[in-house]
Design an enzyme around this catalytic site. Structure first.
Site, PDB file in Angstrom:
ATOM      1  N   ASP A 130       4.255   5.959   0.484  1.00  0.00           N
ATOM      2  CA  ASP A 130       5.111   5.870   1.815  1.00  0.00           C
ATOM      3  C   ASP A 130       4.302   5.999   3.121  1.00  0.00           C
ATOM      4  O   ASP A 130       4.806   5.622   3.949  1.00  0.00           O
ATOM      5  CB  ASP A 130       6.286   7.008   1.698  1.00  0.00           C
ATOM      6  CG  ASP A 130       7.360   6.620   2.858  1.00  0.00           C
ATOM      7  OD1 ASP A 130       7.498   5.619   3.061  1.00  0.00           O
ATOM      8  OD2 ASP A 130       7.781   7.550   3.360  1.00  0.00           O
ATOM      9  N   SER A 164      12.308   4.696   6.887  1.00  0.00           N
ATOM     10  CA  SER A 164      12.273   4.315   5.738  1.00  0.00           C
ATOM     11  C   SER A 164      13.705   4.031   5.212  1.00  0.00           C
ATOM     12  O   SER A 164      14.280   5.222   5.237  1.00  0.00           O
ATOM     13  CB  SER A 164      11.582   4.941   4.624  1.00  0.00           C
ATOM     14  OG  SER A 164      10.225   5.149   5.045  1.00  0.00           O
ATOM     15  N   GLN A 200       9.242  -1.888   0.123  1.00  0.00           N
ATOM     16  CA  GLN A 200       9.901  -1.030   0.795  1.00  0.00           C
ATOM     17  C   GLN A 200      10.490  -1.697   2.172  1.00  0.00           C
ATOM     18  O   GLN A 200       9.943  -2.633   2.563  1.00  0.00           O
ATOM     19  CB  GLN A 200       9.115   0.096   1.573  1.00  0.00           C
ATOM     20  CG  GLN A 200       9.956   1.152   2.173  1.00  0.00           C
ATOM     21  CD  GLN A 200       9.095   2.123   3.133  1.00  0.00           C
ATOM     22  OE1 GLN A 200       8.496   2.068   4.240  1.00  0.00           O
ATOM     23  NE2 GLN A 200       8.770   3.332   2.434  1.00  0.00           N
TER      24      GLN A 200
END
Length: 298
Positions: free
Chosen positions: A213, A237, A287
């Protein structure tokens, strides 16, 4: 005058990451992850993903490693508080195991995660080639880059870089805010955990989930020269997916190569591939995140 505390050693930083990712069993299929050490504000999404994966892993035979996870962030986490993880044992099949995990804070879910585990078996194989980029030893550290650029960087970013972090990152090409020049949404970053980690492959997978991430969402902002410290931008996110293809070590250098094929409608979509030093493709990442323009606070 208050003395400045000594900087943690690399091994202390690695041990701190291991403690963050090691969840505590508090009841059948209920686990607790600690708060972020010295944390404040919103939780780092990678930490919640990593803890959720460890909670799911605790309910699965260790001979059946995790090969994929898909998570949706529903609410911002509170970095100052622990997280409760509730695991649902959806299926224990002949070769695959599936789990669902809900991360809960203040009585409300902040993350839903689905994870799949697979017994190793032989099969046909192929992979993408590793990009031809300089090795990490030939690249400047982010700390050195920040010291060289000084006041040219936003204060919030300088302060973030000064905070000791367990995962080291070395970028092949400077990225915002080191370089605001608009360019193609592609970046290559070497990553590794500072210090040594145990031989537990489940811990290395959780550490990769944590690190996957980092920097990914910013790829979609490279054509626009924006960064998470800009006061006129809001980032978060929204969902995160990780596929793990083979074993690796997070305390060895890994190349995280990222691209963003699309951004629009206040969202940015990003993809990543993760290679070992010897060129093995060990993971893929995807993502989508919020990349919203806002009016800066007065």
């Amino acid at each position: 005058m208050t003395a400045t505390p000594p900087r943690p050693t690399d091994q202390q930083l690695a041990d701190s990451l291991a403690s963050v990712l090691t969840v505590e069993r508090i009841e059948e299929d209920f686990y607790r992850g600690i708060a972020t050490p010295q944390g404040r504000g919103r939780s780092f999404g990678g930490q919640v993903i990593g803890q959720a994966l460890m909670a799911a892993t605790m309910t699965v035979d260790p001979d059946r490693p995790n090969h994929s996870l898909h998570g949706y962030f529903m609410r911002p986490g509170d970095a100052t508080q622990p997280v409760l993880y509730q695991v649902e044992r959806d299926r224990d099949g002949g070769s695959f195991t599936t789990r669902r995990v809900v991360a809960i804070q203040h009585g409300k879910p902040i993350l839903n995660l689905a994870a799949s585990f697979h017994s190793p078996e032989p099969g046909l194989g192929h992979q993408d080639s590793m990009p031809d980029v300089p090795g990490p030893e030939d690249l400047e550290t982010e700390e050195a880059m920040a010291a060289r650029m000084g006041d040219a960087l936003p204060e919030a970013f300088r302060n973030w870089l000064k905070t000791p972090r367990p995962v080291e990152m070395r970028s092949v090409t400077p990225r915002p805010p080191f370089d605001r020049s608009p360019r193609a949404p592609v970046q290559h970053i070497w990553i590794r955990v500072r210090g040594g980690m145990s031989d537990d492959p489940a811990l290395h997978r959780a550490a990769l989930a944590f690190a996957s991430d980092m920097g990914l969402l910013g790829t979609s902002m490279m054509p626009h020269g924006k960064t998470f410290t800009d006061p006129d931008m809001q980032f978060a996110s929204l969902d995160h997916a990780l596929w793990v293809h083979d074993d690796f070590r997070m305390d060895d250098w890994l190349l995280y190569t990222m691209d963003s094929p699309w951004a629009g409608g206040a969202r940015g979509f990003n993809r990543g591939r993760i290679f070992t030093r010897d060129g093995r493709l060990v993971a893929n990442v995807a993502q989508e995140g919020l990349v919203r323009r806002i009016t800066p606070r007065g």
